[in-house]
Design a protein around this motif. Structure first.
Motif, mmCIF file in Angstrom:
data_model
loop_
_atom_site.group_PDB
_atom_site.id
_atom_site.type_symbol
_atom_site.label_atom_id
_atom_site.label_comp_id
_atom_site.label_asym_id
_atom_site.label_seq_id
_atom_site.Cartn_x
_atom_site.Cartn_y
_atom_site.Cartn_z
ATOM 1 N N THR A 174 147.250 14.547 47.078
ATOM 2 C CA THR A 174 147.266 15.806 47.828
ATOM 3 C C THR A 174 145.849 16.311 48.099
ATOM 4 N N ALA A 175 145.008 16.308 47.067
ATOM 5 C CA ALA A 175 143.633 16.789 47.223
ATOM 6 C C ALA A 175 142.855 15.923 48.213
ATOM 7 N N THR A 176 143.039 14.604 48.130
ATOM 8 C CA THR A 176 142.331 13.700 49.031
ATOM 9 C C THR A 176 142.758 13.921 50.487
ATOM 10 N N ALA A 177 144.058 14.108 50.693
ATOM 11 C CA ALA A 177 144.553 14.325 52.056
ATOM 12 C C ALA A 177 143.987 15.610 52.656
ATOM 13 N N PHE A 178 143.936 16.680 51.864
ATOM 14 C CA PHE A 178 143.334 17.922 52.350
ATOM 15 C C PHE A 178 141.861 17.705 52.698
ATOM 16 N N ALA A 179 141.135 16.999 51.802
ATOM 17 C CA ALA A 179 139.707 16.772 52.035
ATOM 18 C C ALA A 179 139.471 15.940 53.294
ATOM 19 N N VAL A 180 140.270 14.904 53.493
ATOM 20 C CA VAL A 180 140.122 14.056 54.683
ATOM 21 C C VAL A 180 140.403 14.853 55.953
ATOM 22 N N SER A 181 141.425 15.714 55.898
ATOM 23 C CA SER A 181 141.773 16.490 57.095
ATOM 24 C C SER A 181 140.647 17.420 57.535
ATOM 25 N N SER A 182 139.797 17.822 56.584
ATOM 26 C CA SER A 182 138.700 18.733 56.927
ATOM 27 C C SER A 182 137.633 18.058 57.784
ATOM 28 N N GLN A 183 137.625 16.717 57.816
ATOM 29 C CA GLN A 183 136.593 15.984 58.537
ATOM 30 C C GLN A 183 137.076 15.451 59.887
ATOM 31 N N LEU A 184 138.337 15.671 60.209
ATOM 32 C CA LEU A 184 138.906 15.100 61.422
ATOM 33 C C LEU A 184 138.671 15.995 62.636
ATOM 34 N N LYS A 185 138.545 15.376 63.798
ATOM 35 C CA LYS A 185 138.353 16.110 65.049
ATOM 36 C C LYS A 185 139.517 15.922 66.012
ATOM 37 N N SER A 186 140.356 14.941 65.752
ATOM 38 C CA SER A 186 141.479 14.625 66.639
ATOM 39 C C SER A 186 142.759 15.258 66.118
ATOM 40 N N ILE A 187 143.506 15.931 66.985
ATOM 41 C CA ILE A 187 144.755 16.549 66.580
ATOM 42 C C ILE A 187 145.776 15.483 66.204
ATOM 43 N N ILE B 50 136.589 32.232 53.576
ATOM 44 C CA ILE B 50 136.445 30.822 53.942
ATOM 45 C C ILE B 50 136.672 30.596 55.436
ATOM 46 N N ILE B 51 137.855 30.977 55.925
ATOM 47 C CA ILE B 51 138.193 30.690 57.318
ATOM 48 C C ILE B 51 137.286 31.439 58.289
ATOM 49 N N ALA B 52 136.937 32.683 57.964
ATOM 50 C CA ALA B 52 136.088 33.480 58.860
ATOM 51 C C ALA B 52 134.730 32.827 59.078
ATOM 52 N N GLN B 53 134.255 32.059 58.090
ATOM 53 C CA GLN B 53 132.927 31.448 58.200
ATOM 54 C C GLN B 53 132.991 29.966 58.544
ATOM 55 N N TRP B 54 133.933 29.235 57.939
ATOM 56 C CA TRP B 54 133.972 27.772 58.124
ATOM 57 C C TRP B 54 135.244 27.277 58.815
ATOM 58 N N GLN B 55 136.108 28.181 59.211
ATOM 59 C CA GLN B 55 137.357 27.865 59.901
ATOM 60 C C GLN B 55 138.199 26.840 59.126
ATOM 61 N N PRO C 296 138.047 23.472 58.552
ATOM 62 C CA PRO C 296 137.429 22.529 57.608
ATOM 63 C C PRO C 296 137.132 23.160 56.246
ATOM 64 N N GLY C 297 136.649 24.389 56.241
ATOM 65 C CA GLY C 297 136.383 25.061 54.975
ATOM 66 C C GLY C 297 137.651 25.354 54.201
ATOM 67 N N ALA C 298 138.688 25.769 54.910
ATOM 68 C CA ALA C 298 139.957 26.074 54.249
ATOM 69 C C ALA C 298 140.560 24.824 53.625
ATOM 70 N N ALA C 299 140.504 23.692 54.337
ATOM 71 C CA ALA C 299 141.074 22.448 53.822
ATOM 72 C C ALA C 299 140.333 21.979 52.571
ATOM 73 N N LEU C 300 138.999 22.063 52.591
ATOM 74 C CA LEU C 300 138.224 21.678 51.399
ATOM 75 C C LEU C 300 138.513 22.610 50.231
ATOM 76 N N ALA C 301 138.668 23.895 50.510
ATOM 77 C CA ALA C 301 138.980 24.854 49.453
ATOM 78 C C ALA C 301 140.320 24.526 48.793
ATOM 79 N N LEU C 302 141.324 24.188 49.586
ATOM 80 C CA LEU C 302 142.626 23.834 49.028
ATOM 81 C C LEU C 302 142.552 22.528 48.235
ATOM 82 N N ALA C 303 141.695 21.598 48.652
ATOM 83 C CA ALA C 303 141.516 20.359 47.896
ATOM 84 C C ALA C 303 140.988 20.662 46.494
ATOM 85 N N VAL C 304 140.049 21.598 46.411
ATOM 86 C CA VAL C 304 139.500 21.986 45.109
ATOM 87 C C VAL C 304 140.564 22.681 44.259
ATOM 88 N N VAL C 305 141.330 23.573 44.862
ATOM 89 C CA VAL C 305 142.386 24.276 44.135
ATOM 90 C C VAL C 305 143.403 23.294 43.571
#
Length: 385
Positions: A87-100, A157-162, A164-173
């Motif tokens: 789960t954490a890895t999938a969230f982290a990977v999604s933060s780096q993607l540009k394609s829907i 998080i989202i207000a500053q990093w949109q 990608p930041g939210a996805a990385l934050a959830l990976a850490v959680v």
């Protein structure tokens, strides 16, 4: 007959199961905020937002469908570690993607790995004698943790990093919550009741008909309310609410959901088997009326909070009814599958209903689907297997 069990160990098992369910519930509990940030980051239409939510829970459904076959056979601590990493890895990977299109695929994996944690939490708690209290405590802990996450995500998080930041934050959680693996039991709590010692022997016996009826009712209830949940953030955005205001609404909303779950856990089986569903219906309708007439922060917040409180109570009561309908514990393990299937249907349906720019049809759908449990359980009760 109840067998002696160390109460301290039971408390630890309940806590560990609740934390496991928290990981499994994060994709759903953060769904409006995450979909909203995705919509803003990728300029998605309502149809695309709804499709993304549906795809996530298609993966979730795939994971839950196999749960009754492996849940009593695998080592639960190993399963917790593997699911946490996935789960954490999938969230982290999604933060780096540009394609829907790539995001669609990764969110399916997020749903798949998270589902195993939800199934595990359900299975552990199914061994406990007071189903309402056990599942109420589980949902209370899950929503309390989620409240803290949702309080921080939009403004910090989202207000500053949109997204990608939210996805990385959830990976850490997810990674932090995964430490609960050290307290998860390694297998079924067979010492709790004699009837649960036959779970494996019952694995080939068809589920009781009453279990299927209860799950069907729960499915309809969830479809309408999850449709609303997926677009709740979009309703707030349509009112031009600030990020901090959205954060407050969702943090308090999940905190109230936790309070509702603990309240139901405190009541336990004393609430009866009929009247709770009518009280839930009245609460849902009251919240929907506030949302329907909302034109600013306060009525939107009140509507969302009242709706969440009632919706959470309704979920706990119906999950307990499903658990009571099948002593083997297999029916309750299918609850995440019911949840996933309704989560596939709900967001996609809501996206179609909201395509014209109005959310009134989504509110109406939630109201109609909330009527069924009150009507059915007033005249029918599942036979205990």
């Amino acid at each position: 007959m109840n067998l002696p069990v160390n109460p301290k160990n039971l408390f630890i098992f309940i806590l560990a199961a609740s934390i496991a369910s928290t990981i499994g519930g994060l994709p759903f509990n953060s769904l409006p905020v995450m979909l909203g940030s995705l919509a803003d980051s990728f300029s998605l239409s309502s149809e695309s937002v709804g499709l993304l939510g549906s795809i996530c829970f298609a993966g979730y459904l795939l994971g839950t469908l196999g749960a009754p076959f492996w849940i009593n056979r695998l080592n639960w601590r190993t399963l917790t570690i593997a699911s946490t990493i996935g789960t954490a890895t999938a969230f982290a990977v999604s933060s780096q993607l540009k394609s829907i299109e790539a995001l669609y695929l990764v969110w399916a994996f997020i749903g798949f790995f998270a589902s195993t944690m939800t199934c595990l939490g359900m299975r552990i708690l199914a061994d406990l004698p007071d189903k309402v209290r056990a599942f109420g405590t589980r949902q209370g802990i899950e929503l309390s943790v989620t409240a803290a996450v949702l309080f921080a995500l939009p403004p910090l998080i989202i207000a500053q990093w949109q997204y990608p930041g939210a996805a990385l934050a959830l990976a850490v959680v997810v990674g932090v919550l995964g430490l609960s693996a050290f307290w998860v039991p390694q297998g079924p709590l067979l010492a709790i009741t004699e009837e649960n010692q036959t779970i494996t022997n019952h694995s080939r016996i068809p589920l009781p008909r009453s279990s299927w009826v209860c799950m069907s009712i729960f499915f309809v209830f969830l479809v309408g309310n999850i449709a609303l949940w997926a677009f709740l953030e979009r309703i707030g955005a349509d009112l031009k609410l600030a990020g901090a205001e959205i954060g407050i609404v969702f943090a308090v909303l999940k905190l109230l959901g936790g309070v509702a779950a603990f309240f139901v856990a405190w009541i336990g089986d004393r609430a009866g088997v009929r009247w709770p569903y009518w009280i839930v219906l009245l609460g849902v309708l009251a919240g929907l009326l506030f949302l329907l007439g909302a034109g600013s922060f306060l009525p939107f917040a009140l509507g969302a909070w009242i709706w969440e409180f009632a919706f959470t109570c309704g979920c706990v009561f119906q999950v307990a009814a499903i658990a009571r309908s099948d002593a083997s514990g297999r029916a309750v393990v299918l609850v995440p599958a019911v949840f996933a299937l309704s989560s596939m249907v709900g967001p996609g349906l809501a996206g179609q209903l909201a395509a014209g720019g109005s959310f009134n049809s989504v509110l109406l759908l939630a109201a109609i689907c909330s009527v069924l449990p009150a009507l059915v359980y007033s005249f029918w009760q599942p036979a205990k297997s």
